[in-house]
Design a protein around this motif. Sequence first.
Motif, PDB file in Angstrom:
ATOM      1  N   ILE A   1       4.849   3.173  -0.802  1.00 55.31           N
ATOM      2  CA  ILE A   1       3.644   2.782  -0.292  1.00 55.31           C
ATOM      3  C   ILE A   1       3.850   2.549   1.352  1.00 55.31           C
ATOM      4  O   ILE A   1       2.926   2.955   2.255  1.00 55.31           O
ATOM      5  CB  ILE A   1       3.459   1.169  -0.722  1.00 55.31           C
ATOM      6  N   GLY A   2       5.027   2.302   1.700  1.00 56.25           N
ATOM      7  CA  GLY A   2       5.347   2.283   3.335  1.00 56.25           C
ATOM      8  C   GLY A   2       5.330   3.380   3.861  1.00 56.25           C
ATOM      9  O   GLY A   2       4.977   3.848   5.166  1.00 56.25           O
ATOM     10  N   TYR A   3       5.899   4.556   2.991  1.00 53.64           N
ATOM     11  CA  TYR A   3       5.898   5.926   3.632  1.00 53.64           C
ATOM     12  C   TYR A   3       4.420   6.393   3.743  1.00 53.64           C
ATOM     13  O   TYR A   3       3.976   7.238   4.741  1.00 53.64           O
ATOM     14  CB  TYR A   3       6.651   7.079   2.741  1.00 53.64           C
ATOM     15  N   ALA A   4       3.478   6.093   2.722  1.00 47.11           N
ATOM     16  CA  ALA A   4       2.139   6.667   2.566  1.00 47.11           C
ATOM     17  C   ALA A   4       1.473   5.890   3.636  1.00 47.11           C
ATOM     18  O   ALA A   4       0.623   6.568   4.676  1.00 47.11           O
ATOM     19  CB  ALA A   4       1.409   6.160   1.427  1.00 47.11           C
ATOM     20  N   THR A   5       1.663   4.734   4.099  1.00 48.73           N
ATOM     21  CA  THR A   5       0.999   4.172   5.395  1.00 48.73           C
ATOM     22  C   THR A   5       1.719   4.596   6.731  1.00 48.73           C
ATOM     23  O   THR A   5       0.750   4.822   7.662  1.00 48.73           O
ATOM     24  CB  THR A   5       1.451   2.606   5.000  1.00 48.73           C
ATOM     25  N   ALA A   6       2.728   4.805   6.742  1.00 51.95           N
ATOM     26  CA  ALA A   6       3.549   5.677   7.972  1.00 51.95           C
ATOM     27  C   ALA A   6       2.658   6.695   8.139  1.00 51.95           C
ATOM     28  O   ALA A   6       2.476   7.159   9.358  1.00 51.95           O
ATOM     29  CB  ALA A   6       4.764   5.714   7.977  1.00 51.95           C
TER      30      ALA A   6
END
Length: 81
Positions: A30-35
Amino acid sequence: MKVRKKFRKISNQVEEALMPQRESHVLRNIGYATAGVSVVALGLIVGRELRERYKFNRRTPYDFYAHSGDQMQDVEFGVGI
């Protein structure tokens, strides 16, 4: 028999240690997608600004006077109010 019990204990400890790691995989994804979405949005904003500046600096005299002959009926300039 004792070896099997030790392996069971070790495997249980390993499984317990891996449980939070599975949750962290989800959070990491989720963090990678948000970034990624943030980088794309920032790229769009910066690209648009650069394009506007490029177009503004490359104006011709025709761009300055493109609407000079248009008839404007409702707008009065230089009234001084």
